[in-house]
Each structure stands twice: as structure tokens, then as C-alpha cells.
Scaffold this active site. Structure first.
Site, short mmCIF file in Angstrom:
data_model
loop_
_atom_site.label_atom_id
_atom_site.label_comp_id
_atom_site.label_asym_id
_atom_site.label_seq_id
_atom_site.Cartn_x
_atom_site.Cartn_y
_atom_site.Cartn_z
N CYS A 5 15.78 14.89 10.13
CA CYS A 5 16.37 15.15 11.11
C CYS A 5 15.90 15.48 12.15
O CYS A 5 16.64 15.94 13.13
CB CYS A 5 17.22 16.16 10.74
SG CYS A 5 18.69 16.18 9.30
N ASP A 65 25.55 19.30 7.24
CA ASP A 65 24.19 18.19 8.03
C ASP A 65 24.48 18.54 9.38
O ASP A 65 25.71 18.59 9.86
CB ASP A 65 23.95 16.78 7.81
CG ASP A 65 22.99 16.73 6.40
OD1 ASP A 65 22.10 17.19 6.72
OD2 ASP A 65 22.84 16.35 5.88
N HIS A 140 35.25 22.09 14.34
CA HIS A 140 35.39 23.15 14.64
C HIS A 140 33.87 22.64 16.00
O HIS A 140 33.62 21.91 15.58
CB HIS A 140 34.51 24.70 14.20
CG HIS A 140 33.73 25.69 15.43
ND1 HIS A 140 34.95 25.97 16.04
CD2 HIS A 140 32.79 26.06 15.88
CE1 HIS A 140 34.51 27.32 16.68
NE2 HIS A 140 33.61 26.60 16.89
#
Length: 184
Positions: A5, A65, A140
Site C-alpha cells: 500500500c 484498507d 465518512h
């Protein structure tokens, strides 16, 4: 360090942290009479597994993730983030059901720019989620120093004995690559 990532904490560090947190939870539950059951150790697999009541059976899979953008196109970044989030559910052999987004857009004095960035990120993501029949159920948003996007994905598997786990591989097992190594 993990390069998957571009931001993950390494597995050895994370294992030590999870072990320390588990020991603390055990000590806390032992000293608090209101805790009837001992906390489970956190399993370092691709996703959390929650066994469902025997009346319905099966297991719910939960994963999350989140990472910073590494490309300038928010639509493509949305697609990449969604694929990445779904992959943990797929890796365990479960079917993704719902996703909650956590989207961060760069601080901007221009509300139209903020809106356009969010529309692009979430549109790219929803294309991928829709193709996988996974519902983008909410999420969100916030503003920050860097653009970032992630998803909490919940999935399901009818037969938990068919879950694919990180552990248990044997010499001679076949590995199927669905993408070139190093591409996510």
C-alpha cells in the site's frame, strides 16, 4: 517495510503490537469481573472472521484498507482503492456484500473542487464495487493534507470451512496470479 500500500506497517512490527494489545486485554479482562469471556487473539489474516449464529450459519468477513493517493487522477485512484479493498475478501474466498468509504480530500478553498474530487473518487470506486455486486452503503469524508481513500468491506461465506487462510499452505500447492507481481 511493506510496499503493498506504500504505507503499511511491517508484519513483524504489527505482530508484536497485536500480541501486546492482546496481553493487555487479557490482563484487563481478568481484573474486571464484568468481562465473562476472555478476548480472542487478533488473527493476522487478510480479514476478520465473525462466525454467525447457527440458525443461519456461515461467516461474515470484515476487512479494511486505506491509503494515500499515489496518482493525480481521483477517478482512477477510486478504482484502485476499491479493487484493493475487495481483494482481501476475495483472497479469503468470501463474497463482498457492502463497503463503507473513508475519503479524504485535500484542503481547498474551492468547494466545487472538493465536490468534483469526491465525485470522481467515489464514482471510480462505485464502478468497481458495482461490478463485484458490492453495495457502497455509506461512509465518512473529511479534508486533510493529502488525498486518501479506503473502504471497510463486509463479506459473507456460506461454509466457513472453505475459507482460504494465509496459513496452511503446503509444498506443491499451486499459486494463481491474477495480476503481474508488484501491481497491487
Amino acid at each position: 517495510r511493506c510496499g503493498g500500500c506504500g504505507a503499511k506497517v511491517g508484519s513483524r512490527t504489527l505482530t508484536r503490537v497485536l500480541d501486546t494489545v492482546h496481553r493487555r486485554r487479557l490482563a484487563h479482562s481478568s481484573s474486571d469481573a464484568s468481562h465473562a469471556k476472555k478476548p480472542n487473539k487478533i488473527d493476522p489474516d487478510d480479514a476478520a472472521i465473525v462466525m454467525l449464529p447457527k440458525t443461519g450459519g456461515g461467516a461474515m468477513i470484515q476487512t479494511i484498507d486505506f491509503f494515500r493517493s499515489f496518482i493525480s487522477d481521483p477517478f482512477v485512484f477510486g478504482k484502485i482503492a476499491a479493487v484493493h479493498a475487495l481483494s482481501d475478501c476475495h483472497a479469503m474466498g468470501a463474497k463482498a456484500q457492502t463497503a463503507l468509504a473513508l475519503a479524504v480530500v485535500k484542503f481547498s478553498a474551492n468547494e466545487a473542487m472538493t465536490e468534483r474530487t469526491l465525485v470522481d473518487m467515489l464514482s471510480g470506486a462505485s464502478d468497481v464495487l458495482d461490478d463485484d455486486d458490492c453495495e457502497l452503503a455509506g461512509g465518512h469524508t473529511c479534508e486533510g493534507a493529502e488525498q486518501a481513500l479506503g473502504f471497510a468491506v463486509s463479506g459473507f461465506i456460506d461454509d466457513p470451512s472453505k475459507l482460504l487462510r494465509k496459513r496452511g499452505g503446503k509444498v506443491g500447492d499451486k499459486i494463481i496470479l491474477t495480476k503481474a507481481i508488484g501491481t497491487g
